[in-house]
Write an enzyme that holds these catalytic residues in place. Sequence first.
Site, mmCIF file in Angstrom:
data_model
loop_
_atom_site.group_PDB
_atom_site.id
_atom_site.type_symbol
_atom_site.label_atom_id
_atom_site.label_comp_id
_atom_site.label_asym_id
_atom_site.label_seq_id
_atom_site.Cartn_x
_atom_site.Cartn_y
_atom_site.Cartn_z
ATOM 1 C CG ASP A 54 5.964 -61.596 -20.393
ATOM 2 O OD1 ASP A 54 4.718 -61.512 -20.413
ATOM 3 O OD2 ASP A 54 6.713 -60.614 -20.572
ATOM 4 N N GLY B 267 4.630 -61.558 -25.710
ATOM 5 C CA GLY B 267 4.709 -63.002 -25.537
ATOM 6 C C GLY B 267 4.236 -63.477 -24.178
ATOM 7 C CB THR C 127 -24.230 -73.392 -28.904
ATOM 8 O OG1 THR C 127 -23.139 -73.046 -29.779
ATOM 9 C CG2 THR C 127 -25.313 -74.097 -29.697
ATOM 10 C CB VAL D 287 1.500 -57.145 -24.138
ATOM 11 C CG1 VAL D 287 2.436 -55.955 -23.902
ATOM 12 C CG2 VAL D 287 0.082 -56.654 -24.398
ATOM 13 C CG ASP E 239 -20.685 -75.299 -30.617
ATOM 14 O OD1 ASP E 239 -20.429 -74.101 -30.891
ATOM 15 O OD2 ASP E 239 -21.782 -75.656 -30.150
ATOM 16 C CG HIS F 179 -6.120 -59.696 -23.051
ATOM 17 N ND1 HIS F 179 -6.430 -58.358 -22.911
ATOM 18 C CD2 HIS F 179 -7.160 -60.239 -23.739
ATOM 19 C CE1 HIS F 179 -7.597 -58.100 -23.494
ATOM 20 N NE2 HIS F 179 -8.061 -59.241 -23.994
ATOM 21 C CG ASP F 180 0.835 -63.293 -20.407
ATOM 22 O OD1 ASP F 180 1.344 -62.223 -19.989
ATOM 23 O OD2 ASP F 180 1.431 -64.383 -20.359
ATOM 24 N N PRO G 5 -5.791 -56.785 -29.741
ATOM 25 C CG PRO G 5 -5.624 -58.435 -31.369
ATOM 26 C CD PRO G 5 -5.132 -58.070 -29.990
#
Length: 338
Positions: free
Chosen positions: A92, A90, A259, A88, A264, A84-85, A177
């Site tokens: 930072d 890049g 799982t 938006v 995996d 999430h960082d 997204p």
Amino acid sequence: MRTPSWSVLSFLALSVFVLAGSVTADGGQPQDQRPAYEKPVEGLDSGYYAKSCPDMEGIVQRVVNEAFDADYTVAAGLIRLFFHDFAVGGCDASILIDAPGSEKYAKSSKTLRGFDLIEAIKTELEEHCPRTVSCADILAAATRDVSREVGVGYWPLKFGRKDGRQSSAAAADKYVPMGRESVTDLIAFFESNGLNVRDLVVLSGAHSIGKATCAAVKPRLCNSKPDTLDRKYGDFLRRKCRHSGYFAEYERVELDGETPTVFDNVYFKNLERKMGLLETDQKMLEDSRTKSFVQEMVREPDEFKHEFAMAMRRLGEVQVLTGNEGEVRHKCSAVNKY
């Protein structure tokens, strides 16, 4: 310095145009034609804290390991927080700012977790190396270390990221997204950030662990064609997510129904079984641009873990701030007051 946000396609087109002029008149070597995401980022260095905070990585790893031992679900939480960082502007650490209207309070951030862990690491680092280690570097290192705890391959990190001073909930809700996008939209999003289609598929494998809200699952149940959703799995999801409103926002379902606590490639196998939880996940098997990569991850479980690590390294170097472009926050939750 922020890296260019060229799409891969735009970069390739430009490469063809400049190729003729890439060799010097005296027969010198051609210029570097690698895609932007493969080039080193100016201002980042693996030895950035070698003198100013030599035990930085050791401190981060110890606190992360203690947190993981107490609650293994912190792994999925940190990986998601890191993504999430990145989404938006890049990497930072803007997602960590706790202020009205910041990314933390976006609709897309409602179920994010890991903030307290990053702040705890920052507090300890401040005791050893005051005003030295950025929150952006802490988040990158903590995500790498917790990923190793669930079996992801190691990836080397370069440090020197600076923390951003701006954070917008509106920007988060615009760019992050949310599981309803088309494959075309997702490819465009990744390419606009210097990543490629393979990175999209590989990084979607983060859904091997963690949970999603029923609100995120609803589009899968409402929009999917019958032949793309396993009948029994669909019945289970409808029972699990039968409520709407408040309950749909907070009722959760494992992203990997087979799982859910193991990192995996079963997540990719589930797509072949028509058991992808999110609509965007299942669409990757249906789209010709992503299908072959999904099938490759099914065949090569060890390759998936390696590729995931390398894609996370690239993601962590997208549009970073370096030098005087940002700051080193005293607290990760607040910009500095001068």
